[in-house]
Design an enzyme around this catalytic site. Sequence first.
Site, mmCIF file in Angstrom:
data_model
loop_
_atom_site.group_PDB
_atom_site.id
_atom_site.type_symbol
_atom_site.label_atom_id
_atom_site.label_comp_id
_atom_site.label_asym_id
_atom_site.label_seq_id
_atom_site.Cartn_x
_atom_site.Cartn_y
_atom_site.Cartn_z
ATOM 1 N N SER A 149 0.888 -1.160 0.000
ATOM 2 C CA SER A 149 0.000 0.000 0.000
ATOM 3 C C SER A 149 0.924 1.208 0.000
ATOM 4 C CB SER A 149 -0.866 -0.005 1.252
ATOM 5 O OG SER A 149 -0.012 0.063 2.387
ATOM 6 N N HIS A 158 -3.828 -3.663 8.591
ATOM 7 C CA HIS A 158 -4.596 -2.485 8.218
ATOM 8 C C HIS A 158 -4.839 -1.604 9.424
ATOM 9 C CE1 HIS A 158 -6.494 -4.122 4.236
ATOM 10 N NE2 HIS A 158 -5.269 -3.678 4.071
ATOM 11 N N ASP A 178 -12.905 -2.990 5.514
ATOM 12 C CA ASP A 178 -12.512 -4.370 5.252
ATOM 13 C C ASP A 178 -13.632 -5.380 5.379
ATOM 14 O OD1 ASP A 178 -9.187 -4.077 6.766
ATOM 15 O OD2 ASP A 178 -9.942 -3.567 4.762
#
Lengths: 190, 180
Positions: free
Chosen positions: B58, B96, B123
Site C-alpha cells: 500500500s 490495516h 474491510d
Amino acid sequence: MVEGENQEKGAPEPIKVVKWDGPTVKNTLDDCVKKVINENYSTWKERHTLADGRLFLSVIAVGFAAFALVYDYLYPFPLSKMVLATCSISYFVLMFVLQIYQWYVEKTTFYQAAENDGKNPARYWRWSSEMKRYDDKYTLVAEYTQGSRWGSMKLVKSIASYITEDGEVLLSLLKKDVDYLRDQATSKRE
Amino acid sequence: MGFLDYAIFDEIRRMNSRQVIYQFLNFAMIVSSALMIWKGLMVVTGSESPIVVVISGSIAFHRGDLLMLTMDRDDPIRAGDLTAFKIESRDIPIVHRVIKVHEKSGKDDSKFLTKGDDNMVDDRGLYAPGQHWLTPKDVVGRGKGFVPYVGMVTILMNDYPMLTYTVLGLLGLFVLIHRD
C-alpha cells in the site's frame, strides 16, 4: 583414484591437499601428525576428553532447542511462553559457555594422548598447532605432564617443508619433526 | 570415480567418527540458533509472528517490507492503530488501520473495524461471511516498526520453492563438509 609412478599396489592413498587453502592445510597437517603418532608410537593411546567436552556442551545446547521446538508444537505460543523463554536463554548461555570452553580450555589443541610404558607414571600429552592467515608457517607444539613434571617443545616451519608441489603431504618428513618434538620435550628437565 | 572421491570431500573422508558427529552438531547448532532467536523474539514481543513480510503493498508499506509486530493484550486497541489480524480460514495476516472501536466494560468485549489506507471501502468485504467486526482474538499483533526491502528474499523463496531448497541444501552441505 590417483595414478602415478609413486603408487604401488597396496600402498596407502597419498594425502593430498590444496596447498593454497590455509585452514585446510593446517587441518590436514594436524590429521597427519595424529596419524604419524597413532601409527608409530605404540605406547601412546589417544584420548578425547577435550573433544568429548565440546560434544557434550553442543548436545545439551541443541537439546534445549529441540525441547523448545517440540513443546511449542504441542502447546502453541502463549502457553509455551515460559518454556520458550527458559530454553532460549539457556541455549544462548550454553553457546557462550561453549565459546569460552573453546577459547580457554581447548585452545589450539588438536590431539591428546596418554603414554604408558608400564614402569613410570603415565605421561599425558597435548599437541597443538597454529597457522596464521595467509602465512605459510606452521607452528607445532608438544606438551606433556607426568605427575608434577612437565615439558614442552615448539617447532615453527613453513608448510613447504612437508608438502610437495602437487600438494602431497610427505609423512616421512613430518614424522622426523614429530619425533624431534617428542624427544626434545621429554629431554628438557623441568 | 565414486561420489566421495571428489577433492572437495577430502576433509570429510579423513574425519573420524567424532569429527563427523561434531559436523552434524555444528549444523544443528546453526539451525538451533536461528530457531532460538525466532522463539526468543516471540517471547519478547509477545506476538506469535513477531516479524512478517508485506506481500501486497500500500502507500505505507511496499511489497517486500519487513514488519515488526508486538502483542500486548493489556494495551487497548484504539482507532488509528495499525493491527495485524487473521481472518478465519485464512493463513496470511492482514495489516490495516483500525477506524472504529466499540468497547464494553471488559477488554475482550471490544469490536473494531479496519480499513486499508489505500482502499476506498472498509474491510468488511474481507472478513468471513457473516462477520462484521473484528475482536481482540483475531489480532496477531500491532505494527511497531518496519525495515524496507529486506523481506523480498522471503517472497522470492516463497514464490520459487526450488530456490529455497537449493540455497539451503548448498549451505547445509557447505557447513557439513568444512571444519570450523
